[in-house]
Every structure is written in C-alpha cells, then in structure tokens.
Design an enzyme around this catalytic site. Structure first.
Site, PDB file in Angstrom:
ATOM      1  CB  SER A 184      -0.880   0.032   1.251  1.00  0.00           C
ATOM      2  OG  SER A 184      -1.577  -1.170   1.404  1.00  0.00           O
ATOM      3  CE  LYS A 195       2.230   1.704   4.752  1.00  0.00           C
ATOM      4  NZ  LYS A 195       1.475   0.914   3.773  1.00  0.00           N
ATOM      5  CE  LYS A 210      -4.656  -0.772   1.906  1.00  0.00           C
ATOM      6  NZ  LYS A 210      -5.255  -1.889   2.623  1.00  0.00           N
TER       7      LYS A 210
HETATM    8  P1  NAP Z   1       5.098  -6.435   7.963  1.00  0.00           P
HETATM    9  O1  NAP Z   1       4.663  -7.669   8.644  1.00  0.00           O
HETATM   10  O2  NAP Z   1       5.776  -5.362   8.735  1.00  0.00           O
HETATM   11  O3  NAP Z   1       6.044  -6.883   6.723  1.00  0.00           O
HETATM   12  C1  NAP Z   1       6.748  -5.956   5.941  1.00  0.00           C
HETATM   13  C2  NAP Z   1       7.581  -6.705   4.935  1.00  0.00           C
HETATM   14  O4  NAP Z   1       8.302  -5.761   4.133  1.00  0.00           O
HETATM   15  C3  NAP Z   1       8.640  -7.595   5.594  1.00  0.00           C
HETATM   16  O5  NAP Z   1       8.820  -8.734   4.787  1.00  0.00           O
HETATM   17  C4  NAP Z   1       9.878  -6.692   5.550  1.00  0.00           C
HETATM   18  O6  NAP Z   1      11.089  -7.371   5.628  1.00  0.00           O
HETATM   19  C5  NAP Z   1       9.694  -6.056   4.199  1.00  0.00           C
HETATM   20  N1  NAP Z   1      10.434  -4.814   4.058  1.00  0.00           N
HETATM   21  C6  NAP Z   1      10.174  -3.634   4.672  1.00  0.00           C
HETATM   22  N2  NAP Z   1      11.067  -2.708   4.287  1.00  0.00           N
HETATM   23  C7  NAP Z   1      11.903  -3.323   3.419  1.00  0.00           C
HETATM   24  C8  NAP Z   1      13.038  -2.875   2.685  1.00  0.00           C
HETATM   25  N3  NAP Z   1      13.462  -1.599   2.757  1.00  0.00           N
HETATM   26  N4  NAP Z   1      13.663  -3.773   1.897  1.00  0.00           N
HETATM   27  C9  NAP Z   1      13.225  -5.056   1.810  1.00  0.00           C
HETATM   28  N5  NAP Z   1      12.165  -5.531   2.480  1.00  0.00           N
HETATM   29  C10 NAP Z   1      11.511  -4.663   3.270  1.00  0.00           C
HETATM   30  O7  NAP Z   1       3.899  -5.706   7.221  1.00  0.00           O
HETATM   31  P2  NAP Z   1       2.557  -6.312   6.597  1.00  0.00           P
HETATM   32  O8  NAP Z   1       1.466  -6.162   7.601  1.00  0.00           O
HETATM   33  O9  NAP Z   1       2.821  -7.621   5.960  1.00  0.00           O
HETATM   34  O10 NAP Z   1       2.247  -5.177   5.484  1.00  0.00           O
HETATM   35  C11 NAP Z   1       2.852  -5.209   4.193  1.00  0.00           C
HETATM   36  C12 NAP Z   1       2.073  -4.246   3.284  1.00  0.00           C
HETATM   37  O11 NAP Z   1       0.708  -4.684   3.205  1.00  0.00           O
HETATM   38  C13 NAP Z   1       2.047  -2.796   3.794  1.00  0.00           C
HETATM   39  O12 NAP Z   1       2.107  -1.910   2.713  1.00  0.00           O
HETATM   40  C14 NAP Z   1       0.694  -2.733   4.507  1.00  0.00           C
HETATM   41  O13 NAP Z   1       0.212  -1.392   4.573  1.00  0.00           O
HETATM   42  C15 NAP Z   1      -0.144  -3.614   3.610  1.00  0.00           C
HETATM   43  N6  NAP Z   1      -1.340  -4.197   4.242  1.00  0.00           N
HETATM   44  C16 NAP Z   1      -1.267  -4.778   5.497  1.00  0.00           C
HETATM   45  C17 NAP Z   1      -2.422  -5.324   6.058  1.00  0.00           C
HETATM   46  C18 NAP Z   1      -2.415  -5.975   7.428  1.00  0.00           C
HETATM   47  O14 NAP Z   1      -3.515  -6.211   7.981  1.00  0.00           O
HETATM   48  N7  NAP Z   1      -1.270  -6.321   7.998  1.00  0.00           N
HETATM   49  C19 NAP Z   1      -3.630  -5.294   5.353  1.00  0.00           C
HETATM   50  C20 NAP Z   1      -3.665  -4.739   4.090  1.00  0.00           C
HETATM   51  C21 NAP Z   1      -2.517  -4.192   3.539  1.00  0.00           C
HETATM   52  P3  NAP Z   1      11.706  -7.779   7.066  1.00  0.00           P
HETATM   53  O15 NAP Z   1      11.035  -9.057   7.434  1.00  0.00           O
HETATM   54  O16 NAP Z   1      13.165  -7.906   6.837  1.00  0.00           O
HETATM   55  O17 NAP Z   1      11.384  -6.656   8.021  1.00  0.00           O
END
Ligand code: NAP
Length: 298
Positions: free
Chosen positions: A97, A240, A172
């Site tokens: 997102s 964010k 989104k």
């Molecule tokens: P998360 O658990 O914090 O995972 C983030 C992922 O991104 C991890 O694999 C992280 O790697 C990787 N990452 C972050 N910065 C990076 C970088 N600079 N280089 C390489 N890898 C990087 O977050 P999430 O909840 O899965 O969310 C991921 C996306 O989906 C976001 O944009 C969020 O807004 C969206 N989203 C989330 C939800 C929800 O309910 N969680 C729902 C809809 C949409 P590491 O493991 O090394 O940190």
C-alpha cells in the site's frame, strides 16, 4: 528455473499470500530481507533467493509486498534490486500500500528497463491473507492484468482492475479513509458506552445486526474487549497509509477531514510507543480522554 513465480516480502501479509500461491501448485522463488522469515516456505518447497535480483533473474512474474514506497524503491532500484536482473517483458506486481503517485513513477522506471509494473494493494487483513480471501485493487495495463489475474485469485476472493497505473492505490487510499474512520468510530462508541456504565458486549450484541454493522466492527470487537493488541495491522503501517492519503489528497485537492482526525489520534498513540500495536488500539485514545476502559463486564 523459468516459469517460476517470484515473491518478495514475507511479512504478516506476504507469507500467507505466498503460501496460497504454493497451495495452488505454483513454484515460487522467494526473498525476504530478514531471511529467517522465509524458512517455513523453503521447507515447503520454495526456492530461497538471497537478493531481489536473484528473484528477477529467475522469474517472469514477480509479486512484492513490503511496507511503503521507499521500501519498494529499495527492492526495485537498490544495489541488488530487481532492475539489475529484470527479464525482458517481466511484470512486477507491487501489492504494497503506497502513494499512487509513487506507483506511477515506478511504472515509468520499470518500463524503461524493458518490463512492466502494476499496483495491486490488498484489503482483508492477516486473516484474509491466510484464508486467500483478500480484496485486490489493481492498477495497470490491460494485458498485464490478463496475465496475472488467475494468480491474484489464488490470494484473493476478488481482483478488480480499477484502471491504469496508480488506480489500485487510489482505491486503497479510499479504502483506508473508510476503514480508519470506521475503526475510530468503533473506539469512540465503545468508550462512550463503557463510560456510561453499559456493558460494551451487550452494546455490540444489540447493534451488530443493524446499520452500525461493519466488517471492521466485527473483526476488531473481540480484540478490543479482550485487550488483545497484538498486530494484525500495526498502527505504524496504518498511519503510513493515512500519510499517503493526506499527501495524495493535497495533490488532488480534496478534503480529508476524517482522515486528518484519525491521523492525529494514531500519531498520539505512536508517540506513546504503541506503533507496533494493532490499529484497534486507537480505542486507547478515547479511553485516555474519558478515563475509562472498554472491557468485559464480569
Ligand atoms: P510487515 O509484517 O511489517 O512486513 C513488511 C515486509 O516488508 C517484511 O517482509 C519486511 O522485511 C519487508 N520490508 C520492509 N522494508 C523493506 C526494505 N526496505 N527492503 C526489503 N524488504 C523490506 O507488514 P505487513 O502487515 O505484511 O504489510 C505489508 C504491506 O501490506 C504494507 O504496505 C501494509 O500497509 C499492507 N497491508 C497490510 C495489512 C495488514 O492487515 N497487515 C492489510 C492490508 C494491507 P523484514 O522481514 O526484513 O522486516
């Protein structure tokens, strides 16, 4: 190795999404910055890559879901990024997102390297990702959508091609305006009821089937009343999204008054060190103001 699907970013959302692609019989090449998070998928047969470039060298379709635009940029354009090894005609499907204007910039960059790029952010939370029931909002070229639609439907119950590049993240942002305001309203209402001395569970039971019903109310009520603030969707990530809404709205010239209020409430909680809490901890803003707590009445 050709024919494998690439998957980058195995966080709360990415790991179950990648698993669902594998459950549908697709062979994956995976990369995660913190390699340990890839272990489970590798044990189930995914090929481990040590850089995004290694994924790109092996795959014609690459999904990625990381935190925000600077992270997408690092994965695409960094030292060992995708663009160092992009195969001609490969498509990068960015499911993070991010700001829609950033999606438009990444599209131009990937096109200049001989590939294509789509924005396909998701809604439905961790449970939706686990169940393969996400809602997927897609922006990009028609031909690319036709190419990836069946793969998207391994991860989601619906994938709507909303329009050209950036449309996925505009959608989104619209989704986040509604969900954040709704979540704040849930926190406001439950705090109001608790302070008035009425059992919040009975309030929920009474109104959940009426006009106040929402997917957000249903999915967060038990967490709030059970004082379970383990993420789910972290406040840090939710704010964010709201920042992206505010900056896009400024560029487009539209009012986002409700989003501004939600942003301020989440910022206050993040300043208290709650950024890694689930976003339902927005209820704590109201509780602190009212001097009460939404909890089970024994
Ligand atoms: P998360 O658990 O914090 O995972 C983030 C992922 O991104 C991890 O694999 C992280 O790697 C990787 N990452 C972050 N910065 C990076 C970088 N600079 N280089 C390489 N890898 C990087 O977050 P999430 O909840 O899965 O969310 C991921 C996306 O989906 C976001 O944009 C969020 O807004 C969206 N989203 C989330 C939800 C929800 O309910 N969680 C729902 C809809 C949409 P590491 O493991 O090394 O940190």
């Amino acid at each position: 190795m050709a024919g494998k699907i690439g998957f980058i970013g195995l966080g709360i959302m990415g790991k179950p999404m990648a698993k669902n692609l594998m459950k549908h019989g697709h062979e994956l090449c995976v990369y995660n910055r913190t390699q340990a998070k890839a272990k489970e998928l590798v044990e189930e047969g995914a090929v481990l890559c040590e850089t995004p470039a290694q994924v790109a060298a092996r795959c014609d379709i690459i999904f990625l879901i990381v935190s925000d635009a600077p992270d997408v940029k690092a994965v695409l354009e960094g030292e060992n990024g995708i663009l160092n090894a992009l195969r001609p005609g490969a498509v990068v499907v960015d499911m993070s997102s991010i700001n829609p204007n950033a999606s438009r910039e990444f599209y131009q960059t990937v096109k200049a390297h001989g590939g294509s790029y789509m924005d396909a952010p998701v809604s439905g939370g961790e449970q939706g990702a686990i169940d393969g029931k996400l809602t997927i909002m897609v922006g990009g070229d028609d031909a690319d959508f036709d190419r990836v639609k069946d793969l998207l439907l391994c991860m989601g119950r619906v994938a709507v091609h909303v329009g050209g590049i950036g449309s996925g993240n505009v959608t989104k942002c619209a989704n986040q305006i509604i969900t954040a305001s709704n979540l704040a309203a849930v926190g406001e209402a439950l705090t109001f009821a608790a302070k008035a001395g009425v059992d919040p569970r009975k309030v929920y039971d009474a109104i959940k089937g009426g006009m106040a019903q929402s997917a957000m109310f249903d999915s967060k009520f038990e967490k709030i009343i059970g004082r379970d603030f383990k993420p789910g969707f972290k406040l840090d990530l939710n704010i964010k999204d709201l920042k992206n809404v505010l900056s896009a709205a400024q560029a487009f010239g539209t009012p986002v008054t409700l989003t501004t209020d939600c942003y301020e409430m989440m910022m206050m909680l993040i300043q208290q060190g709650l950024g890694q809490d689930d976003n339902c901890s927005i209820v704590k803003y109201y509780e602190q103001c009212a001097g009460t707590e939404v909890k089970e009445v024994q």
